[in-house]
Design a protein around this motif. Structure first.
Motif, PDB file in Angstrom:
ATOM      1  N   LYS A  36       0.842  -1.204   0.000  1.00 57.88           N
ATOM      2  CA  LYS A  36       0.000   0.000   0.000  1.00 57.88           C
ATOM      3  C   LYS A  36       0.878   1.256   0.000  1.00 57.88           C
ATOM      4  O   LYS A  36       0.646   2.193  -0.757  1.00 57.88           O
ATOM      5  CB  LYS A  36      -0.900  -0.052   1.241  1.00 57.88           C
ATOM      6  N   LEU A  37       1.896   1.233   0.858  1.00 58.62           N
ATOM      7  CA  LEU A  37       2.813   2.372   0.942  1.00 58.62           C
ATOM      8  C   LEU A  37       3.505   2.596  -0.397  1.00 58.62           C
ATOM      9  O   LEU A  37       3.567   3.715  -0.923  1.00 58.62           O
ATOM     10  CB  LEU A  37       3.844   2.088   2.040  1.00 58.62           C
ATOM     11  N   VAL A  38       4.014   1.502  -0.982  1.00 55.67           N
ATOM     12  CA  VAL A  38       4.793   1.621  -2.221  1.00 55.67           C
ATOM     13  C   VAL A  38       3.902   2.110  -3.369  1.00 55.67           C
ATOM     14  O   VAL A  38       4.247   3.060  -4.089  1.00 55.67           O
ATOM     15  CB  VAL A  38       5.440   0.256  -2.567  1.00 55.67           C
ATOM     16  N   PHE A  39       2.734   1.498  -3.534  1.00 57.23           N
ATOM     17  CA  PHE A  39       1.889   1.893  -4.666  1.00 57.23           C
ATOM     18  C   PHE A  39       1.268   3.275  -4.472  1.00 57.23           C
ATOM     19  O   PHE A  39       1.041   3.989  -5.451  1.00 57.23           O
ATOM     20  CB  PHE A  39       0.838   0.811  -4.966  1.00 57.23           C
ATOM     21  N   ASN A  40       1.022   3.673  -3.236  1.00 58.59           N
ATOM     22  CA  ASN A  40       0.584   5.067  -3.006  1.00 58.59           C
ATOM     23  C   ASN A  40       1.661   6.034  -3.471  1.00 58.59           C
ATOM     24  O   ASN A  40       1.378   7.077  -4.053  1.00 58.59           O
ATOM     25  CB  ASN A  40       0.348   5.322  -1.513  1.00 58.59           C
ATOM     26  N   ARG A  41       2.917   5.649  -3.195  1.00 57.22           N
ATOM     27  CA  ARG A  41       4.029   6.527  -3.583  1.00 57.22           C
ATOM     28  C   ARG A  41       4.192   6.567  -5.092  1.00 57.22           C
ATOM     29  O   ARG A  41       4.473   7.610  -5.677  1.00 57.22           O
ATOM     30  CB  ARG A  41       5.331   6.076  -2.932  1.00 57.22           C
ATOM     31  N   VAL A  42       4.041   5.404  -5.751  1.00 58.52           N
ATOM     32  CA  VAL A  42       4.151   5.381  -7.211  1.00 58.52           C
ATOM     33  C   VAL A  42       3.030   6.242  -7.801  1.00 58.52           C
ATOM     34  O   VAL A  42       3.242   7.032  -8.732  1.00 58.52           O
ATOM     35  CB  VAL A  42       4.057   3.936  -7.745  1.00 58.52           C
TER      36      VAL A  42
END
Ligand SMILES: N[C@@H](CCC(=O)N[C@@H](CS)C(=O)NCC(=O)O)C(=O)O
Length: 223
Positions: free
Chosen positions: A112-118
């Motif tokens: 969730k953290l990674v894809f929110n950042r992407v």
């Protein structure tokens, strides 16, 4: 002397909390995340080859991986506290939740953290809409449903006993605190799940939790 290699806003806060619950003396060696990448500084690589936090040193021992550190500290210094007796159903639940925290709960929260950042991070203008569309699709089809299913499950489990391993507070609750705090910060954990919310309120009220916050410094989880 026990030394905690402590990265700001990170899982190592749990270890400070456990040490406070155990009433042990310890020192903190501090590391700051890079403000842009949020990664740990290279100096942590000198302590352990993975360069992640937490790492604990105790005499000649260097130990990484929060679950392993929690088990070590409870076994070595707990005098029977914070772990149910071996061979009991509570002990099996304790082992289960100790592993569940990092093995099952954290992976979708990290995605969730990674894809929110992407989706929301800087990117060339011609890439941005594509990156956003792909990220949102991964989040809505895979990540968010996984997080929801796990939160429903944990809410139901806390309906069976006051704490994760049973009616006594244990180190499994400390280990489970991080995914639940991360879920509250980024994964949709709110008052619609009253058992989990009450769990967070209860742990935050513990004097040892508060002492650990005072010693650890600012603790605000990445979104
Ligand atoms: N499963 C490991 C995860 C360790 C981990 O990923 N730690 C994060 C802190 S929350 C970290 O060091 N991140 C900085 C980086 O990867 O550079 C544990 O529970 O100890």
């Amino acid at each position: 002397m026990i030394t905690v290699h402590h990265l700001n806003n990170s899982r190592s806060q749990r270890i400070l909390w456990l040490l406070e619950e155990l009433g042990l003396e310890y020192e903190i060696k501090r590391y700051q995340r890079d403000e842009k990448t949020m990664l740990a500084p290279a100096s942590l690589l000198a302590v352990h080859p993975l360069g992640k936090s937490p790492v604990v040193t105790d005499g000649g021992l260097t130990l990484a991986e929060s679950g392993a550190i929690v088990e070590y500290l409870v076994e070595r210094y707990g005098n029977g506290k914070f772990a149910p007796a071996p061979g009991t159903p509570e002990r099996l639940r304790y082992t289960y939740w100790l592993h569940f925290a990092e093995g099952s709960a954290m992976p979708p929260l990290l995605l969730k953290l990674v894809f929110n950042r992407v989706a929301n991070g800087p990117a060339p203008f011609f890439v941005k809409p594509v990156a956003k569309a792909i990220s949102q699709r991964v989040l809505s089809t895979f990540v968010d449903p996984q997080i929801k299913r796990q939160l429903d499950y944990m809410e139901a489990e806390l309906g069976k006993s006051r704490w994760f391993a049973g009616n006594e507070f244990s180190a499994a609750d400390i280990q489970m605190s991080f995914p639940l705090e991360a879920a509250a910060a980024r994964g949709g954990l709110d008052a619609s799940r009253p058992k989990l919310t009450a769990f967070l309120d209860r742990i935050h009220a513990r004097p040892a939790y508060q002492r650990a916050l005072e010693r650890g410094g600012a603790y605000s989880l990445l979104r």
